[in-house]
Every structure is written in C-alpha cells, then in structure tokens.
Design an enzyme around this catalytic site. Sequence first.
Site, PDB file in Angstrom:
ATOM      1  N   ASP A  45      32.093  47.815 -20.878  1.00 54.07           N
ATOM      2  CA  ASP A  45      30.670  47.835 -21.228  1.00 54.07           C
ATOM      3  C   ASP A  45      30.610  47.894 -22.753  1.00 54.07           C
ATOM      4  O   ASP A  45      30.981  48.906 -23.362  1.00 54.07           O
ATOM      5  CB  ASP A  45      30.002  49.065 -20.600  1.00 54.07           C
ATOM      6  CG  ASP A  45      28.514  49.124 -20.926  1.00 54.07           C
ATOM      7  OD1 ASP A  45      28.051  48.378 -21.827  1.00 54.07           O
ATOM      8  OD2 ASP A  45      27.819  49.917 -20.279  1.00 54.07           O
ATOM      9  N   ILE A  46      30.129  46.829 -23.365  1.00 58.31           N
ATOM     10  CA  ILE A  46      30.193  46.752 -24.838  1.00 58.31           C
ATOM     11  C   ILE A  46      29.235  47.726 -25.523  1.00 58.31           C
ATOM     12  O   ILE A  46      29.357  47.957 -26.727  1.00 58.31           O
ATOM     13  CB  ILE A  46      29.965  45.315 -25.378  1.00 58.31           C
ATOM     14  CG1 ILE A  46      28.586  44.763 -24.967  1.00 58.31           C
ATOM     15  CG2 ILE A  46      31.098  44.392 -24.964  1.00 58.31           C
ATOM     16  CD1 ILE A  46      28.225  43.459 -25.690  1.00 58.31           C
ATOM     17  N   THR A 110      23.076  32.084 -31.418  1.00 62.15           N
ATOM     18  CA  THR A 110      22.040  31.230 -30.831  1.00 62.15           C
ATOM     19  C   THR A 110      21.168  30.567 -31.893  1.00 62.15           C
ATOM     20  O   THR A 110      20.987  31.110 -32.989  1.00 62.15           O
ATOM     21  CB  THR A 110      21.151  32.108 -29.920  1.00 62.15           C
ATOM     22  OG1 THR A 110      19.972  31.385 -29.575  1.00 62.15           O
ATOM     23  CG2 THR A 110      20.691  33.374 -30.626  1.00 62.15           C
ATOM     24  N   ASP A 111      20.572  29.432 -31.503  1.00 68.91           N
ATOM     25  CA  ASP A 111      19.585  28.783 -32.378  1.00 68.91           C
ATOM     26  C   ASP A 111      18.305  29.614 -32.491  1.00 68.91           C
ATOM     27  O   ASP A 111      17.469  29.352 -33.359  1.00 68.91           O
ATOM     28  CB  ASP A 111      19.258  27.368 -31.876  1.00 68.91           C
ATOM     29  CG  ASP A 111      18.665  27.350 -30.473  1.00 68.91           C
ATOM     30  OD1 ASP A 111      18.677  28.410 -29.802  1.00 68.91           O
ATOM     31  OD2 ASP A 111      18.187  26.288 -30.040  1.00 68.91           O
ATOM     32  N   TYR A 133      15.077  38.734 -28.998  1.00 69.60           N
ATOM     33  CA  TYR A 133      16.427  38.232 -28.697  1.00 69.60           C
ATOM     34  C   TYR A 133      17.046  37.631 -29.962  1.00 69.60           C
ATOM     35  O   TYR A 133      18.166  37.993 -30.348  1.00 69.60           O
ATOM     36  CB  TYR A 133      16.319  37.186 -27.587  1.00 69.60           C
ATOM     37  CG  TYR A 133      17.566  36.357 -27.359  1.00 69.60           C
ATOM     38  CD1 TYR A 133      18.692  36.899 -26.749  1.00 69.60           C
ATOM     39  CD2 TYR A 133      17.604  35.014 -27.753  1.00 69.60           C
ATOM     40  CE1 TYR A 133      19.819  36.128 -26.537  1.00 69.60           C
ATOM     41  CE2 TYR A 133      18.729  34.238 -27.532  1.00 69.60           C
ATOM     42  CZ  TYR A 133      19.839  34.804 -26.930  1.00 69.60           C
ATOM     43  OH  TYR A 133      20.948  34.037 -26.728  1.00 69.60           O
TER      44      TYR A 133
HETATM   45  N1  LIG Z   1      23.271  29.717 -21.934  1.00 71.69           N
HETATM   46  C1  LIG Z   1      22.683  29.222 -23.039  1.00 71.69           C
HETATM   47  O1  LIG Z   1      21.983  28.191 -22.979  1.00 71.69           O
HETATM   48  C2  LIG Z   1      22.888  29.908 -24.370  1.00 71.69           C
HETATM   49  C3  LIG Z   1      22.196  29.406 -25.476  1.00 71.69           C
HETATM   50  C4  LIG Z   1      22.364  30.003 -26.726  1.00 71.69           C
HETATM   51  C5  LIG Z   1      23.225  31.099 -26.847  1.00 71.69           C
HETATM   52  N2  LIG Z   1      23.873  31.589 -25.755  1.00 71.69           N
HETATM   53  C6  LIG Z   1      24.760  32.742 -25.956  1.00 71.69           C
HETATM   54  O2  LIG Z   1      25.976  32.492 -25.286  1.00 71.69           O
HETATM   55  C7  LIG Z   1      26.503  33.686 -24.723  1.00 71.69           C
HETATM   56  C8  LIG Z   1      26.784  33.496 -23.258  1.00 71.69           C
HETATM   57  O3  LIG Z   1      25.565  33.166 -22.603  1.00 71.69           O
HETATM   58  P1  LIG Z   1      25.494  32.934 -21.033  1.00 71.69           P
HETATM   59  O4  LIG Z   1      24.418  31.958 -20.817  1.00 71.69           O
HETATM   60  O5  LIG Z   1      26.834  32.690 -20.470  1.00 71.69           O
HETATM   61  O6  LIG Z   1      24.968  34.379 -20.561  1.00 71.69           O
HETATM   62  P2  LIG Z   1      25.004  35.053 -19.118  1.00 71.69           P
HETATM   63  O7  LIG Z   1      25.253  34.040 -18.071  1.00 71.69           O
HETATM   64  O8  LIG Z   1      23.772  35.891 -19.029  1.00 71.69           O
HETATM   65  O9  LIG Z   1      26.280  35.989 -19.186  1.00 71.69           O
HETATM   66  C9  LIG Z   1      26.271  37.185 -19.913  1.00 71.69           C
HETATM   67  C10 LIG Z   1      27.578  37.905 -19.678  1.00 71.69           C
HETATM   68  O10 LIG Z   1      27.517  39.134 -20.419  1.00 71.69           O
HETATM   69  C11 LIG Z   1      27.980  40.187 -19.581  1.00 71.69           C
HETATM   70  N3  LIG Z   1      27.380  41.426 -20.043  1.00 71.69           N
HETATM   71  C12 LIG Z   1      26.064  41.709 -20.172  1.00 71.69           C
HETATM   72  N4  LIG Z   1      25.915  42.948 -20.663  1.00 71.69           N
HETATM   73  C13 LIG Z   1      27.162  43.438 -20.876  1.00 71.69           C
HETATM   74  C14 LIG Z   1      27.664  44.657 -21.379  1.00 71.69           C
HETATM   75  N5  LIG Z   1      26.861  45.672 -21.745  1.00 71.69           N
HETATM   76  N6  LIG Z   1      28.994  44.817 -21.472  1.00 71.69           N
HETATM   77  C15 LIG Z   1      29.832  43.842 -21.079  1.00 71.69           C
HETATM   78  N7  LIG Z   1      29.424  42.649 -20.592  1.00 71.69           N
HETATM   79  C16 LIG Z   1      28.099  42.466 -20.482  1.00 71.69           C
HETATM   80  C17 LIG Z   1      27.543  39.756 -18.187  1.00 71.69           C
HETATM   81  O11 LIG Z   1      28.351  40.312 -17.188  1.00 71.69           O
HETATM   82  P3  LIG Z   1      27.953  41.532 -16.267  1.00 71.69           P
HETATM   83  O12 LIG Z   1      26.441  41.578 -16.165  1.00 71.69           O
HETATM   84  O13 LIG Z   1      28.655  41.243 -14.999  1.00 71.69           O
HETATM   85  O14 LIG Z   1      28.525  42.672 -16.978  1.00 71.69           O
HETATM   86  C18 LIG Z   1      27.866  38.264 -18.247  1.00 71.69           C
HETATM   87  O15 LIG Z   1      29.252  38.074 -18.005  1.00 71.69           O
HETATM   88  C19 LIG Z   1      25.495  34.777 -25.056  1.00 71.69           C
HETATM   89  O16 LIG Z   1      25.945  35.459 -26.205  1.00 71.69           O
HETATM   90  C20 LIG Z   1      24.214  34.039 -25.356  1.00 71.69           C
HETATM   91  O17 LIG Z   1      23.443  34.760 -26.295  1.00 71.69           O
HETATM   92  C21 LIG Z   1      23.713  31.017 -24.519  1.00 71.69           C
END
Ligand SMILES: NC(=O)c1ccc[n+]([C@@H]2O[C@H](COP(=O)([O-])OP(=O)(O)OC[C@H]3O[C@@H](n4cnc5c(N)ncnc54)[C@H](OP(=O)(O)O)[C@@H]3O)[C@@H](O)[C@H]2O)c1
Length: 291
Positions: A45-46, A110-111, A133
């Site tokens: 848990d970060i 992120t953008d 965010y």
């Molecule tokens: N998807 C997009 O289009 C997009 C666009 C721009 C930026 N991003 C960035 O890319 C990254 C990945 O995005 P994603 O879409 O893959 O997000 P996601 O599907 O919501 O995945 C988030 C991950 O973070 C983990 N997590 C959440 N809170 C945590 C905590 N306190 N400690 C440890 N792990 C935790 C979750 O796992 P558990 O809940 O199981 O712990 C999950 O594995 C993020 O940083 C996001 O800001 C994504």
Amino acid sequence: MKPRLLIIGATGFVGSNWARAAADAFDVWQGSRRPTDGSQSVVVDITDARSVRAAFDTARPQFVTLLAAMSDIDRAEREREVATAINHQGPIHVADACAASGARLLYTSTDAVFDGEQPPYRETDPPTPCNWYGQTKAMAEQAIAERLPSATIVRLSLVLGRSALPGGNSYLEKVAGNLAAGNDIISPTYEYRNPLDVRTLCHFLLELTQSEQAQGIVHTGAGDKISRYDLARAIAAGLNADERLIVAQQAPVPGRAPRGRDTHLATDRLRQLCQTPVPTCQQVVERALAG
Ligand SMILES: NC(=O)c1ccc[n+]([C@@H]2O[C@H](COP(=O)([O-])OP(=O)(O)OC[C@H]3O[C@@H](n4cnc5c(N)ncnc54)[C@H](OP(=O)(O)O)[C@@H]3O)[C@@H](O)[C@H]2O)c1
C-alpha cells in the site's frame, strides 16, 4: 540474469499489460494492494511508507515502475484526501525507497496536469491542472523530481486497450460494455486528446525504462489528436456497434470534474528517445481494438 523490475499497480489496466510485456526483458515482481497469482507478487500500500519499504526489502528491485494511483478523475475530485494520500504521498514514499535502495524509477503521470487551454504541450511547459486528480499528479511529479532527478516521468494521455486482469480503468472496455448493453455514451465534441494503445505504450515503457537518457519528463501519445466524440465513434465503428449510441456532448455537465479542452502532448522528445514509431490516432484505435 535479467534485472529485477517491481511494478507497483500491477493489477490495474496499464500494469497488468506492462507486467506481461516486460517479462522478456525483466525479472518481474508485481505489487498492489491485492495479491496476484504467482510467487513474485508482493502486497504493498503506497500510502504507508513502511509497507513500501517492506515491499522493496522483499523484491529488491533494480527498476521500479510506479503506476498505482487513484485514476478515476471524478472520484479524486470528490475524495480529495484519499486521492492526495495515494497520488501525492504514495509517490513520495516510493521515490524515497528508490533513493535509499538505488533503484531506477519510472513514474506514470498524465496530460491532466494541463488545463488544455494552450496546446500542444511540451515537457518544459509548467503544469496548470484544472481538477484535483491533475493537481495531485503534478505535485507527485515535483516531489519525485526533487528527490530523484534521474527518475523518468512519463505523461500519458488516454490509454486504449483491455486489462489483462479483471477490473482496471480501461476506457475502451467501458465503451464496449455500454455499446453491448445498448446504452448511450455521452462524448464531448470539444475535448481533444492524443491517445495511445496500451501495447504501443508498453513498447515505449520498455525503451524508456532501459534508456539512460530518459531522465525527467517524457510526453507520450499519438502524433495527432482526436476529439472524445470522434474517438468513441471510431471505437463503435471498429466494434460494428450502433454509432448512434455515441451522443455528442457540446458543453461541460455539472457534477463532473472539470477536464482540459485540448491536452495534446507533443511527442518530439519521445521520438528522440525511442525507436518505436509514434502512431497516428487511427493506428492507435485499430491496435487497441485488435489487441
Ligand atoms: N488509463 C489511462 O487512460 C491513463 C491516462 C493517463 C494517466 N494514467 C496513469 O497511468 C497509471 C495507471 O493507470 P491505470 O489506468 O492502469 O489505473 P488503474 O487501472 O486504476 O490501476 C491502478 C492500480 O493502482 C493500484 N493501487 C491503487 N491504490 C493503491 C495503493 N494505495 N497502493 C498500492 N497500489 C494501489 C490498484 O490496485 P489495487 O486497487 O488492487 O491495489 C491498481 O493496480 C496511473 O498512474 C494513472 O494516473 C492512466
């Protein structure tokens, strides 16, 4: 022997894809709050510095990808304290652990650190977030850069594809689910993004993780941009679904966190650092649907 990579957020949409893509080059350890299958999984848990240190003690990584975040923009707006703990304090704990252990960090931002009023955005442009965010991610970027100047901060626009594990924040899967259910998908005609399919993103992540030059901020995305409305229509067409379910939204709606109008990320630095070609939006949609 392959170098050891700890992926924090490995159960999420991007993380589950990256864990698979990285396995040829790295000895991958998967970290998240819920355990994953396999021996190389660590619960972390970060928001808790001790939990982060314990994960580093177990996995002993040389490379770390930090993807864990509260990635739901509207939820982050409503639950600001929790969003700050995960999106700002969490990266500080991980950066501190990397600084202490000598591990090289790649962090995904992120953008949404930009308000979308002066596109295209370069890595040198100052952040101007218009929602919480984006604010928390901009604060994390700054905290990481101060603690760990060698870290790579990869800014992503919209990522398209399917999660390799159930759950996760996949826009494509949400659109596909709604189309299959016959639900309208309200899509802004005035919000422009340069999306990237998750498979091409993983090629870039591989190159950037292995590059000594990729320090500081790197923008990723398609070379051109597309409106959210046209993107949703292109997905519907690619899925042979009823495009009339994509409903044009001409103005922001109350109750939704503000979004940037045009957060197009310029990809010049990405092209300099990586050999993987930067795709067009059309290629991105085709690859995401094929993947
Ligand atoms: N998807 C997009 O289009 C997009 C666009 C721009 C930026 N991003 C960035 O890319 C990254 C990945 O995005 P994603 O879409 O893959 O997000 P996601 O599907 O919501 O995945 C988030 C991950 O973070 C983990 N997590 C959440 N809170 C945590 C905590 N306190 N400690 C440890 N792990 C935790 C979750 O796992 P558990 O809940 O199981 O712990 C999950 O594995 C993020 O940083 C996001 O800001 C994504």
